[in-house]
Design an enzyme around this catalytic site. Structure first.
Site, PDB file in Angstrom:
ATOM      1  N   LYS A  35      97.286  -0.420  14.604  1.00 31.61           N
ATOM      2  CA  LYS A  35      96.462  -1.535  14.123  1.00 31.61           C
ATOM      3  C   LYS A  35      95.246  -1.696  15.024  1.00 31.61           C
ATOM      4  O   LYS A  35      95.210  -1.135  16.130  1.00 31.61           O
ATOM      5  CB  LYS A  35      97.295  -2.819  14.097  1.00 31.61           C
ATOM      6  CG  LYS A  35      97.788  -3.259  15.466  1.00 31.61           C
ATOM      7  CD  LYS A  35      98.777  -4.425  15.349  1.00 31.61           C
ATOM      8  CE  LYS A  35      99.277  -4.841  16.714  1.00 31.61           C
ATOM      9  NZ  LYS A  35     100.367  -5.842  16.608  1.00 31.61           N
ATOM     10  N   ARG A 130     106.085 -16.953  13.798  1.00 33.30           N
ATOM     11  CA  ARG A 130     104.786 -16.514  13.302  1.00 33.30           C
ATOM     12  C   ARG A 130     105.010 -16.127  11.843  1.00 33.30           C
ATOM     13  O   ARG A 130     104.861 -16.970  10.982  1.00 33.30           O
ATOM     14  CB  ARG A 130     104.295 -15.352  14.166  1.00 33.30           C
ATOM     15  CG  ARG A 130     102.852 -15.452  14.545  1.00 33.30           C
ATOM     16  CD  ARG A 130     102.448 -14.460  15.619  1.00 33.30           C
ATOM     17  NE  ARG A 130     102.999 -13.118  15.429  1.00 33.30           N
ATOM     18  CZ  ARG A 130     102.656 -12.059  16.165  1.00 33.30           C
ATOM     19  NH1 ARG A 130     101.767 -12.192  17.131  1.00 33.30           N
ATOM     20  NH2 ARG A 130     103.183 -10.884  15.938  1.00 33.30           N
ATOM     21  N   TYR A 263      73.297 -13.411  38.243  1.00 28.47           N
ATOM     22  CA  TYR A 263      73.105 -14.763  37.703  1.00 28.47           C
ATOM     23  C   TYR A 263      73.997 -15.763  38.420  1.00 28.47           C
ATOM     24  O   TYR A 263      75.174 -15.497  38.683  1.00 28.47           O
ATOM     25  CB  TYR A 263      73.458 -14.788  36.216  1.00 28.47           C
ATOM     26  CG  TYR A 263      72.444 -14.111  35.328  1.00 28.47           C
ATOM     27  CD1 TYR A 263      71.124 -14.563  35.253  1.00 28.47           C
ATOM     28  CD2 TYR A 263      72.818 -13.024  34.541  1.00 28.47           C
ATOM     29  CE1 TYR A 263      70.203 -13.938  34.412  1.00 28.47           C
ATOM     30  CE2 TYR A 263      71.911 -12.405  33.695  1.00 28.47           C
ATOM     31  CZ  TYR A 263      70.599 -12.869  33.646  1.00 28.47           C
ATOM     32  OH  TYR A 263      69.707 -12.257  32.817  1.00 28.47           O
ATOM     33  N   MET A 311      74.960  -9.089  30.666  1.00 30.11           N
ATOM     34  CA  MET A 311      75.126  -8.475  29.344  1.00 30.11           C
ATOM     35  C   MET A 311      75.190  -6.957  29.425  1.00 30.11           C
ATOM     36  O   MET A 311      76.017  -6.317  28.769  1.00 30.11           O
ATOM     37  CB  MET A 311      73.982  -8.905  28.417  1.00 30.11           C
ATOM     38  CG  MET A 311      74.143  -8.351  27.011  1.00 30.11           C
ATOM     39  SD  MET A 311      72.768  -8.743  25.928  1.00 30.11           S
ATOM     40  CE  MET A 311      73.114 -10.429  25.503  1.00 30.11           C
TER      41      MET A 311
HETATM   42  C1  LIG Z   1     101.460  -5.180  17.338  1.00 30.37           C
HETATM   43  C2  LIG Z   1     102.863  -5.125  16.874  1.00 30.37           C
HETATM   44  C3  LIG Z   1     103.785  -4.255  17.482  1.00 30.37           C
HETATM   45  C4  LIG Z   1     103.447  -3.434  18.702  1.00 30.37           C
HETATM   46  O1  LIG Z   1     103.485  -4.264  19.811  1.00 30.37           O
HETATM   47  P1  LIG Z   1     103.226  -3.701  21.293  1.00 30.37           P
HETATM   48  O2  LIG Z   1     103.509  -4.854  22.174  1.00 30.37           O
HETATM   49  O3  LIG Z   1     101.793  -3.305  21.340  1.00 30.37           O
HETATM   50  O4  LIG Z   1     104.140  -2.547  21.450  1.00 30.37           O
HETATM   51  C5  LIG Z   1     105.049  -4.181  16.946  1.00 30.37           C
HETATM   52  N1  LIG Z   1     105.408  -4.950  15.887  1.00 30.37           N
HETATM   53  C6  LIG Z   1     104.562  -5.810  15.293  1.00 30.37           C
HETATM   54  C7  LIG Z   1     105.033  -6.626  14.144  1.00 30.37           C
HETATM   55  C8  LIG Z   1     103.264  -5.929  15.762  1.00 30.37           C
HETATM   56  O5  LIG Z   1     102.416  -6.781  15.175  1.00 30.37           O
END
Ligand SMILES: *Cc1c(COP(=O)(O)O)cnc(C)c1O
Length: 372
Positions: A35, A130, A263, A311
């Site tokens: 993802k 969640r 800065y 930046m």
């Molecule tokens: C992102 C995610 C993972 C992976 O989690 P990590 O901590 O990066 O290994 C696994 N299951 C779900 C549902 C996730 O959203």
């Protein structure tokens, strides 16, 4: 010459880290979680190294399409399921597995016209609060799905809130086992922290024999970061960095006692001090909140940042590298040409965040080196 900032992905490290998950969960199939564009690494850049995975997990339909365009024909799981009914058409067409976490998603499936029955992962809310059905609603959700001609296989998933910390996973595993006890189907529970810290117990050899053989979902450890840093480092877990963010010195200043840097003049030299100016700033994704003292490598030597990140630039202390001048290699995180490593976890911690956020925040203006 282009501005010297560069991100580099290390495919051999991805391969190695995937194997680490296999070593920890030898009876499980491994889903590589890609993802957020493979945690900022780029799905296409990582694909070859990760094709040894048993499946991929992600949540953008666009990313699923990109994996199919790479000719990946194996499993792809949509971790959040579909967002609206017409997404189901894409699931049918691309043979995507999808999470089902709410009754609306079951309604949409029931109304979906398809010749291709879907494999779904019914998601239990075992305490994270969640996504997912509560334990009380889980059975009836399963019964509804089980009666749908649009569904041909139901698997089960949940997600841990504390796999990286002292609370652990046992309480959620117990909720999961109770909710799924006599239901047939594959299980998927573990994220990286659970794979590394808990895969041998209680997931393996627990009362539920399914847990060992099914699916783990490896994300952050695939990308070479320790999910439970600073309790353990990536090196403790045998993980290798998969991303290097590097640049070069584009300026050098000689400071005297009382001179300040950047800065807000937040850093004041106590004596003579050589300061390097690096072509990297918050517009490249480097965290602006990283304070004076954040670790950084110059010419493979560890040193520290000075003053505020701006930046396009940040400043470093050149005391440990008196010979370094314009053009010297700087590693913001990852691996230097000298072989020295600066773990991304250390930079993230100094900035009060996690490696996840830094990887995902590398800005579009940063070019990636070609992957051989
Ligand atoms: C992102 C995610 C993972 C992976 O989690 P990590 O901590 O990066 O290994 C696994 N299951 C779900 C549902 C996730 O959203």
């Amino acid at each position: 010459m282009p501005r010297p900032i560069l991100a580099t992905v290390h495919p051999e490290a991805l391969r190695h880290n995937l194997q680490r998950a296999r070593d920890c969960a030898p009876d499980s199939q491994v889903m590589a979680v890609v993802k957020a564009n493979a945690y900022g690494h780029g799905i296409e850049r990582c694909f070859d190294a990760l094709r040894a995975a048993d499946g991929f997990a992600l949540l953008d339909l666009d990313e699923a399409q990109r994996l199919r365009a790479l000719d990946w024909r194996g499993p792809i799981l949509l971790l959040e399921g579909v967002f609206e009914p017409r997404d189901l058409e894409l699931c049918s067409r691309l043979h995507l597995w999808h999470a089902v976490h709410c009754t609306e998603q079951i309604d949409w499936l029931a109304a979906h016209k398809t010749q291709v029955p879907h494999r779904v992962f019914l998601k239990l809310n075992s305490g994270m609060n969640r996504l997912g059905f509560t334990p009380a609603a889980f059975r009836s959700a399963w019964a509804r799905l089980n009666a749908l001609p649009q569904v041909d296989e139901i698997s089960f998933m949940t997600h841990f809130s504390d796999a990286d910390g002292p609370r652990g996973i046992a309480h959620q595993v117990a909720v999961f086992e109770a909710a799924t006890a006599d239901l047939p189907g594959e299980r998927s529970l573990a994220n990286s922290a659970a794979i590394l810290r808990h895969a041998t117990s209680p997931l393996r050899g627990s009362g539920n024999g399914h847990l060992a053989a099914d699916w783990v979902r490896e994300g952050i450890s695939l990308y070479g970061s320790a999910p439970d840093y600073p309790q353990h480092s990536a090196a403790d877990w045998g993980l290798l960095p998969t991303m290097t963010l590097s640049s070069r010195l584009i300026g050098v200043q000689q400071l005297r006692a009382g001179d300040t840097v950047g800065y807000g003049s937040t850093f004041t030299a106590e004596g003579d001090l050589r300061v390097g100016v690096v072509a990297c700033g918050y517009a490249d994704g480097y965290p602006r909140v990283a304070p004076t003292g954040t670790p950084i490598l110059v010419a493979g030597q560890r040193t520290r940042t000075l003053g505020r990140v701006s930046m396009d630039m940040l400043a470093v202390d050149l005391t440990p590298v008196p010979e370094a001048g314009i053009g010297a290699e700087v590693v913001l995180w990852g691996r230097s040409a000298t072989g020295a490593v600066l773990p991304i976890d250390e930079v993230a911690r100094a900035a009060g965040t996690l490696s996840y956020e830094l990887m995902c925040a590398v800005a579009p203006r940063v070019p990636f080196a070609a992957v051989a």
